[in-house]
Design an enzyme around this catalytic site. Structure first.
Site, PDB file in Angstrom:
ATOM      1  N   ASP A  49       0.867  -1.168   0.000  1.00  0.00           N
ATOM      2  CA  ASP A  49       0.000   0.000   0.000  1.00  0.00           C
ATOM      3  C   ASP A  49       0.908   1.224   0.000  1.00  0.00           C
ATOM      4  O   ASP A  49       1.482   1.572   1.023  1.00  0.00           O
ATOM      5  CB  ASP A  49      -0.901  -0.031   1.231  1.00  0.00           C
ATOM      6  N   ASN A  51      -0.075   4.220  -0.491  1.00  0.00           N
ATOM      7  CA  ASN A  51      -0.846   5.342   0.044  1.00  0.00           C
ATOM      8  C   ASN A  51      -0.788   6.586  -0.831  1.00  0.00           C
ATOM      9  O   ASN A  51      -0.949   7.700  -0.349  1.00  0.00           O
ATOM     10  CB  ASN A  51      -0.428   5.667   1.486  1.00  0.00           C
ATOM     11  N   HIS A 148      -9.441  -2.547   1.037  1.00  0.00           N
ATOM     12  CA  HIS A 148      -8.553  -2.790  -0.100  1.00  0.00           C
ATOM     13  C   HIS A 148      -8.951  -4.108  -0.757  1.00  0.00           C
ATOM     14  O   HIS A 148      -9.591  -4.954  -0.144  1.00  0.00           O
ATOM     15  CB  HIS A 148      -7.093  -2.923   0.358  1.00  0.00           C
TER      16      HIS A 148
END
Length: 159
Positions: A49, A51, A148
């Site tokens: 991830d 981000n 996710h």
């Protein structure tokens, strides 16, 4: 033995200026660390991830999120530098125009409406692309159970 695999959760920068600075420093320091391996000729796969949604295609509402952490220009510039340094976003390499997201907020029925962001990546060193090792990359947004969804990479044998 033919590549080094990293699965990383990159910091979220949305909790203020200090946290954003921490996120940006993390990108810089982590990829400087990876560059040591790359300089030695090691093949690298870096997933997780990140981000950050890299480009406008990577989130549903880019214009309204220009000042939102995860899509701020300064964060996207970090991903631009990663690419300029020879790392490849495998999904976007194989599917330059495909719209797929890997994260949706739990609020506002975002998943149902597919108002998402692509925050999860497999970046690799260019040598894996050039050697034909990357056979496919995917985002399995039909899998539920989290905010996710799974992302994946299919590698072929060494050529």
């Amino acid at each position: 033995d033919d590549f080094i695999f990293f699965n990383i959760y990159f910091p979220n920068g949305g909790m203020g200026e200090d946290r954003l600075r921490y996120k940006l420093d993390f990108y810089k320091d982590f990829f400087a660390y990876l560059d040591e391996y790359k300089t030695e000729g090691k093949s690298l796969i870096i997933t997780g991830d990140y981000n950050t949604a890299h480009n406008e295609i990577d989130l549903k509402n880019p214009k309204s999120n220009e000042n939102t952490s995860g899509f701020m220009r300064v964060e996207r510039d970090c991903l631009d530098r990663i690419v300029a340094d020879g790392y490849v976003d495998t999904f976007r390499h194989l599917y330059p125009d495909m719209i797929r997201y890997s994260w949706w907020t739990y609020r506002f029925k975002a998943r149902e409406r597919n108002v998402g962001w692509r925050l999860d990546y497999f970046f690799t060193t260019l040598d894996l692309i050039e050697a034909g090792r990357i056979q496919d990359a995917f985002i399995d947004n039909d899998v539920f159970g989290s905010d996710h969804c799974p992302v994946g990479l299919i590698l072929g044998p060494e050529c």
